[in-house]
Design a protein around this motif. Structure first.
Motif, mmCIF file in Angstrom:
data_model
loop_
_atom_site.group_PDB
_atom_site.id
_atom_site.type_symbol
_atom_site.label_atom_id
_atom_site.label_comp_id
_atom_site.label_asym_id
_atom_site.label_seq_id
_atom_site.Cartn_x
_atom_site.Cartn_y
_atom_site.Cartn_z
ATOM 1 N N ARG A 231 0.853 -1.381 0.075
ATOM 2 C CA ARG A 231 0.331 -0.009 0.233
ATOM 3 C C ARG A 231 0.685 1.522 0.124
ATOM 4 N NH1 ARG A 231 -2.560 -3.099 3.677
ATOM 5 N NH2 ARG A 231 -2.007 -2.012 5.279
ATOM 6 N N CYS A 232 1.604 1.243 -1.217
ATOM 7 C CA CYS A 232 2.815 2.181 -1.106
ATOM 8 C C CYS A 232 2.232 3.354 -2.021
ATOM 9 C CB CYS A 232 4.098 1.962 -1.367
ATOM 10 S SG CYS A 232 4.554 0.698 -0.195
ATOM 11 N N ARG A 233 2.790 4.631 -2.459
ATOM 12 C CA ARG A 233 2.439 5.224 -3.367
ATOM 13 C C ARG A 233 3.796 5.946 -3.830
ATOM 14 N NH1 ARG A 233 -1.221 3.249 -3.082
ATOM 15 N NH2 ARG A 233 -3.668 3.801 -2.538
ATOM 16 N N CYS A 234 4.097 6.120 -5.015
ATOM 17 C CA CYS A 234 5.439 7.203 -5.741
ATOM 18 C C CYS A 234 6.927 6.438 -4.567
ATOM 19 C CB CYS A 234 5.153 8.295 -5.488
ATOM 20 S SG CYS A 234 3.771 8.714 -5.983
ATOM 21 N N ILE A 235 7.137 5.234 -5.148
ATOM 22 C CA ILE A 235 8.205 4.642 -5.329
ATOM 23 C C ILE A 235 9.027 4.624 -6.772
ATOM 24 C CG2 ILE A 235 9.116 2.511 -4.530
ATOM 25 C CD1 ILE A 235 7.492 3.862 -2.735
ATOM 26 N N ARG A 236 10.074 5.098 -6.483
ATOM 27 C CA ARG A 236 11.687 4.616 -7.482
ATOM 28 C C ARG A 236 12.395 3.637 -7.756
ATOM 29 N NH1 ARG A 236 11.809 10.509 -9.568
ATOM 30 N NH2 ARG A 236 13.083 11.092 -7.510
ATOM 31 N N ILE A 237 12.806 2.460 -8.153
ATOM 32 C CA ILE A 237 14.409 1.748 -7.575
ATOM 33 C C ILE A 237 14.641 2.342 -8.674
ATOM 34 C CG2 ILE A 237 15.127 -0.096 -7.111
ATOM 35 C CD1 ILE A 237 11.796 -1.057 -6.410
ATOM 36 N N GLN A 238 16.521 2.687 -9.149
ATOM 37 C CA GLN A 238 16.732 3.203 -9.821
ATOM 38 C C GLN A 238 18.260 2.068 -9.998
ATOM 39 O OE1 GLN A 238 19.005 6.859 -10.103
ATOM 40 N NE2 GLN A 238 18.179 7.473 -11.720
ATOM 41 N N GLY A 239 18.896 1.676 -11.110
ATOM 42 C CA GLY A 239 20.304 1.289 -10.861
ATOM 43 C C GLY A 239 20.861 -0.273 -10.665
ATOM 44 N N VAL A 240 19.301 -0.885 -8.698
ATOM 45 C CA VAL A 240 20.281 -1.637 -8.311
ATOM 46 C C VAL A 240 20.183 -3.247 -8.843
ATOM 47 C CG1 VAL A 240 20.616 -0.075 -6.473
ATOM 48 C CG2 VAL A 240 18.061 -1.470 -6.944
ATOM 49 N N LEU A 241 21.674 -3.846 -8.045
ATOM 50 C CA LEU A 241 21.055 -5.368 -8.681
ATOM 51 C C LEU A 241 19.729 -5.575 -7.594
ATOM 52 C CD1 LEU A 241 21.610 -8.307 -9.884
ATOM 53 C CD2 LEU A 241 24.075 -8.184 -8.970
ATOM 54 N N VAL A 242 19.361 -6.245 -7.902
ATOM 55 C CA VAL A 242 18.775 -7.307 -6.731
ATOM 56 C C VAL A 242 17.976 -8.460 -7.305
ATOM 57 C CG1 VAL A 242 16.665 -7.575 -5.567
ATOM 58 C CG2 VAL A 242 16.968 -5.194 -6.641
ATOM 59 N N ARG A 243 19.185 -9.646 -6.241
ATOM 60 C CA ARG A 243 19.441 -11.362 -6.689
ATOM 61 C C ARG A 243 18.799 -12.229 -5.569
ATOM 62 N NH1 ARG A 243 25.717 -10.480 -6.716
ATOM 63 N NH2 ARG A 243 26.597 -10.295 -4.625
ATOM 64 N N ASN A 244 18.862 -13.416 -6.219
ATOM 65 C CA ASN A 244 19.138 -14.569 -5.057
ATOM 66 C C ASN A 244 17.606 -14.205 -3.899
ATOM 67 O OD1 ASN A 244 20.897 -15.999 -5.565
ATOM 68 N ND2 ASN A 244 22.720 -14.295 -4.927
ATOM 69 N N SER A 245 17.032 -14.189 -4.668
ATOM 70 C CA SER A 245 15.559 -13.936 -3.469
ATOM 71 C C SER A 245 14.967 -15.140 -2.659
ATOM 72 C CB SER A 245 14.318 -13.064 -4.908
ATOM 73 O OG SER A 245 13.129 -12.677 -3.447
ATOM 74 N N PRO A 246 14.863 -15.236 -2.176
ATOM 75 C CA PRO A 246 14.069 -16.105 -1.267
ATOM 76 C C PRO A 246 12.686 -16.736 -1.904
ATOM 77 C CG PRO A 246 13.814 -14.445 0.980
ATOM 78 C CD PRO A 246 14.329 -14.234 -0.979
ATOM 79 N N TRP A 266 18.101 -10.889 -10.374
ATOM 80 C CA TRP A 266 18.836 -12.800 -11.653
ATOM 81 C C TRP A 266 18.657 -13.168 -10.171
ATOM 82 C CZ3 TRP A 266 21.932 -16.153 -9.263
ATOM 83 C CH2 TRP A 266 22.343 -16.173 -10.561
ATOM 84 N N ASN A 267 18.207 -14.510 -10.773
ATOM 85 C CA ASN A 267 18.306 -14.972 -9.429
ATOM 86 C C ASN A 267 18.271 -16.493 -10.345
ATOM 87 O OD1 ASN A 267 16.949 -13.955 -7.781
ATOM 88 N ND2 ASN A 267 14.541 -13.918 -8.667
ATOM 89 N N PRO A 268 18.050 -18.077 -9.879
ATOM 90 C CA PRO A 268 19.174 -18.925 -10.152
ATOM 91 C C PRO A 268 18.148 -19.218 -10.514
ATOM 92 C CG PRO A 268 19.990 -19.014 -7.933
ATOM 93 C CD PRO A 268 18.859 -17.958 -8.113
ATOM 94 N N PRO A 269 18.143 -20.382 -12.332
ATOM 95 C CA PRO A 269 17.303 -20.889 -12.866
ATOM 96 C C PRO A 269 16.780 -21.781 -12.399
ATOM 97 C CG PRO A 269 18.960 -21.669 -13.653
ATOM 98 C CD PRO A 269 19.805 -20.834 -12.684
ATOM 99 N N VAL A 294 15.336 -14.625 -14.091
ATOM 100 C CA VAL A 294 15.045 -15.381 -13.064
ATOM 101 C C VAL A 294 14.446 -17.118 -12.720
ATOM 102 C CG1 VAL A 294 13.943 -13.687 -11.725
ATOM 103 C CG2 VAL A 294 12.860 -14.529 -13.283
ATOM 104 N N GLY A 295 13.847 -18.035 -12.185
ATOM 105 C CA GLY A 295 13.959 -19.110 -12.304
ATOM 106 C C GLY A 295 12.244 -19.545 -12.512
ATOM 107 N N ASP A 296 11.754 -18.504 -12.364
ATOM 108 C CA ASP A 296 10.368 -18.426 -12.420
ATOM 109 C C ASP A 296 9.558 -17.360 -13.852
ATOM 110 O OD1 ASP A 296 6.955 -18.935 -12.660
ATOM 111 O OD2 ASP A 296 7.603 -20.279 -10.603
ATOM 112 N N ASP A 297 8.598 -16.654 -12.746
ATOM 113 C CA ASP A 297 8.415 -16.309 -14.381
ATOM 114 C C ASP A 297 8.972 -14.511 -14.652
ATOM 115 O OD1 ASP A 297 5.842 -16.971 -15.814
ATOM 116 O OD2 ASP A 297 4.554 -16.666 -14.373
#
Length: 526
Positions: A231-246, A266-269, A294-297
């Motif tokens: 339930r957030c508003r006006c969020i910006r994400i720029q440049g970062v690498l996000v990986r190895n998600s649970p 990036w997540n393992p296949p 990623v490993g799914d969609d």
């Protein structure tokens, strides 16, 4: 060269070139305040290292043979009230000591329009809770590293009854239902105006924990995401690498106005349920210049299951994806299946889909919810490389425990009611597909509510040449045969129009059943 300012932040800016090139263009030079800053060939770039509340002039010229006069654009970076370094709060960044309290202290102490800086280092941390009006800067070489012990993760209750009698208060979510889940490495609850930016990394560290083991079992609570925005508003994400998600990597939930610029996911296949980006019941979503593998969609647009759609009905609307690369996922861009409140106005353009099982994937089924309708889906100027099934539309998707029941899988025309899903207009134009395997288009509507209208125009498809390759399962529905070399399979469609289609190497002519309005112009099968 024409370009626009896509996002101007306190210490960074994102530029998008205006052309018809897909992801990459001719090499060019970026000039900042009259001096050469960098040489690039991507349509979308982000520039870091700027000063806040400062005027800049920027131009882009061809690297070779252009000879054109630079066209300068001026911009001013956003003001910043204060810059707080987490090391000043005691964070060590050695990857061994727990830095949670120090980083959280910096976040809590940061005033409106301030920035919390995470400098180079590896910061072992439990879930961090963000605040409104905050900028979180992950500098180059900075890694937020998720604690591998689930015992250290607080839980977000799925639904808590409100004391004022106004229904329930929802925090946790799991696959479309209000379920208790662990808090995410970066968690935002009812935030406004937050930027997460920089050249650093947010690492869920799931490859060094047990999140991917027994992944279908709820152990204490459901698995966390890496970034969860409720339930957030006006969020910006720029440049970062996000990986190895649970589990799902970035999960905006009932969040409007979220934009991703040059973000890499990036997540393992073989990592389970690690979708890249899953906006759920969100409006005004933009992905620009991103790369998802990623490993799914790669991307899955959702709007909850029946309970949430009934109690807190909110469709997902106004989704734009441009100049991005989607790789390796089950679907490049998927809609559903947990989309009981509907999905409307989705546009993807100037993208590369590479090695995903499917390109555009629509999936739904009977019983999904009171307003499960998808409409105004538009794909254009896309290159699909080694995508076996470029277009799959399935209204018999056999997900969940009840997905194989007769009500879901029956081929008879059942009475239309509030739990009958629908697909409206889908349009795909100017798309090149190589390495097609099973089928270019496989679309299967409900007999009682056929898919409204499908238009394919300007499609060039080349199938794999190996005639001995095995057949593959195209649609996840009961009793649907695997396929190989099928040009087009369409059943229960209101309107199907094929214009300027070239298909090379397909083994089978189109199979069309129960098509109310069919039109084919310049359809070449060879």
């Amino acid at each position: 060269m024409n370009f626009r300012l896509a996002a101007v932040m306190k210490r960074s800016v994102t530029l998008e070139l205006i052309n018809r090139d897909i992801v990459y263009t001719r090499p060019y030079i970026v000039l900042l305040n009259g001096e050469e800053l960098m040489r690039e060939n991507r349509n979308v770039i982000s520039i870091f290292g700027l000063e806040p509340d400062t005027e800049y002039r920027i131009a882009i010229i061809l690297a070779e043979g252009g000879g054109e006069e630079p066209k300068w654009l001026s911009f001013r970076t956003a003001p910043e009230s204060v810059l707080l370094d987490v090391r000043a709060f005691g964070a060590l960044g050695d990857g061994k000591n727990d830095d949670t309290a120090c980083i959280q202290a910096a976040i809590e102490a940061c005033p409106k329009d301030g920035t919390v800086r995470i400098p180079k280092g590896r910061y072992l941390t439990r879930p961090l809770f963000l605040r409104s009006g905050l900028s979180l800067w992950l500098d180059r070489g900075a890694v937020l590293l998720g604690d591998p012990s689930r015992e250290h993760y607080p839980r977000l209750p799925g639904m808590t009854e409100r004391s004022d009698g106004k229904g329930g208060f929802n925090l946790g979510s799991w696959e479309g239902d209000p379920e208790t889940s662990y808090a995410s490495l970066l968690t935002g609850i009812e935030l406004r105006n937050v930027d997460i930016f920089g050249e650093g990394t947010v690492d869920g560290n799931a490859d060094r924990s047990d999140w991917w083991e027994e992944h279908k079992t709820k152990r204490g609570a459901w698995r966390p995401r890496t970034i969860f925005l409720c339930r957030c508003r006006c969020i910006r994400i720029q440049g970062v690498l996000v990986r190895n998600s649970p589990s799902w990597t970035i999960h905006p939930y009932y969040t409007d106005g979220i934009s991703l610029y040059n973000v890499t996911i990036w997540n393992p296949p073989d990592s389970p349920n690690t979708d890249g980006f899953d906006p759920e019941s969100c409006e005004d979503v933009l992905l620009l210049g991103c790369r998802i593998s990623v490993g799914d969609d790669c991307i899955a647009i959702k709007s909850g299951k029946a309970r949430m759609a009934g109690e807190r009905r909110k469709a997902s609307r106004n989704f734009a994806l441009r100049n991005s690369i989607l790789e390796r996922g089950h679907g490049a861009l998927t809609i559903g299946s947990e989309a009981a409140a509907g999905v409307y106005r989705v546009e993807a353009s100037l993208c590369i889909f590479s090695g995903t099982d499917r390109g555009l994937r629509l999936k739904t089924r009977r019983g999904r919810g009171p307003d499960c309708f998808y409409d105004e889906i538009y794909f254009h100027h896309i290159r699909m490389e080694n995508v076996p099934m470029p277009f799959t539309f399935n209204m018999f998707y056999h997900c969940d425990a009840d997905g194989h029941e007769r009500y879901v899988q029956s081929q008879e025309a059942l009475p239309v009611n509030a739990m009958t899903p629908g697909i409206g207009a889908v349009r795909a134009e100017n798309i090149r597909c190589s390495g097609v395997d099973s089928a270019l288009l496989c679309a299967y509507g409900l007999p009682e509510r056929p898919i409204g209208a499908i238009l394919l125009r300007g499609i060039d498809a080349v199938f794999l040449e190996d005639p001995e390759r095995p057949k593959r399962q195209v649609l996840m529905m009961d009793d649907f045969p695997p396929m190989r070399g099928m040009s087009i399979y369409a059943k229960n469609i209101g309107s199907l129009k094929l214009e300027n289609i070239s298909i090379r190497g397909a083994e089978k002519e189109p199979i069309l059943q129960n098509i109310s309005d069919y039109e084919s112009r310049a359809f070449i099968l060879r």
